[in-house]
Write a protein that holds these residues in place. Structure first.
Motif, PDB file in Angstrom:
ATOM      1  N   GLN A  51       0.815  -1.120  -0.057  1.00 46.23           N
ATOM      2  CA  GLN A  51      -0.054  -0.019  -0.062  1.00 46.23           C
ATOM      3  C   GLN A  51       0.970   1.278  -0.006  1.00 46.23           C
ATOM      4  N   GLN A  52       1.777   1.251   0.726  1.00 46.04           N
ATOM      5  CA  GLN A  52       2.799   2.396   0.859  1.00 46.04           C
ATOM      6  C   GLN A  52       3.541   2.588  -0.459  1.00 46.04           C
ATOM      7  N   ILE A  53       4.002   1.471  -1.050  1.00 46.09           N
ATOM      8  CA  ILE A  53       4.486   1.693  -2.450  1.00 46.09           C
ATOM      9  C   ILE A  53       3.701   2.115  -3.591  1.00 46.09           C
ATOM     10  N   SER A  54       2.345   1.758  -3.490  1.00 45.68           N
ATOM     11  CA  SER A  54       1.271   2.085  -4.337  1.00 45.68           C
ATOM     12  C   SER A  54       0.928   3.644  -4.181  1.00 45.68           C
ATOM     13  N   GLN A  55       0.920   4.074  -3.021  1.00 47.61           N
ATOM     14  CA  GLN A  55       0.835   5.511  -2.587  1.00 47.61           C
ATOM     15  C   GLN A  55       1.938   6.232  -3.124  1.00 47.61           C
ATOM     16  N   LEU A  56       3.126   5.720  -3.100  1.00 45.83           N
ATOM     17  CA  LEU A  56       4.268   6.478  -3.652  1.00 45.83           C
ATOM     18  C   LEU A  56       4.259   6.669  -5.169  1.00 45.83           C
TER      19      LEU A  56
END
Length: 131
Positions: A51-56
């Protein structure tokens, strides 16, 4: 009669204990994986990292659409995010160790900082360095 009862008790105890021993041990961090976050405890951790990578990745896309970063910076940041996701998937195959969790977390923070720095540097042509 007594021998028959003792034999039946021993046999039933062996049958009851067999399924528990077949499951393997669970050390609170993974099945049979000492020091790892392996199955099943890393599911939430993996979801959070993805999720964090997708947000970035979304921030990178928005920055490119708003022309806050150059095409060159955009490609470099996208490549960094893709490499990070590949690394996470490679680490996760055998469960994440504490060191791998820290490595992924540090790399996510690094990518977040790079996105922020690229947006703030004011360059839209992708050049670096002085005048």
């Amino acid at each position: 009669m007594r021998k028959l009862l003792i034999s039946a008790a021993v046999a039933s105890a062996a049958v009851i204990a067999m399924p528990a021993s077949a499951q393997g041990y669970y050390d609170g961090q993974g099945y049979g994986q000492r020091g790892n976050y392996g199955y099943p405890g890393d599911r939430g951790l993996m979801q959070r990292f993805h999720q964090q990578i997708s947000q970035l990745e979304q921030r990178i896309e928005r920055s490119a659409q708003r022309r806050a970063i150059s095409p060159r910076e955009y490609r470099a940041l996208r490549e960094h995010a893709a490499n990070l996701r590949q690394r996470l998937n490679r680490f996760a195959r055998n469960g994440l160790s504490r060191g791998e969790v820290q490595d992924i977390s540090d790399r996510i923070d690094n990518l977040r900082d790079r996105i922020r720095d690229e947006r703030r540097d004011g360059r839209r042509d992708g050049r670096r360095g002085g005048w």
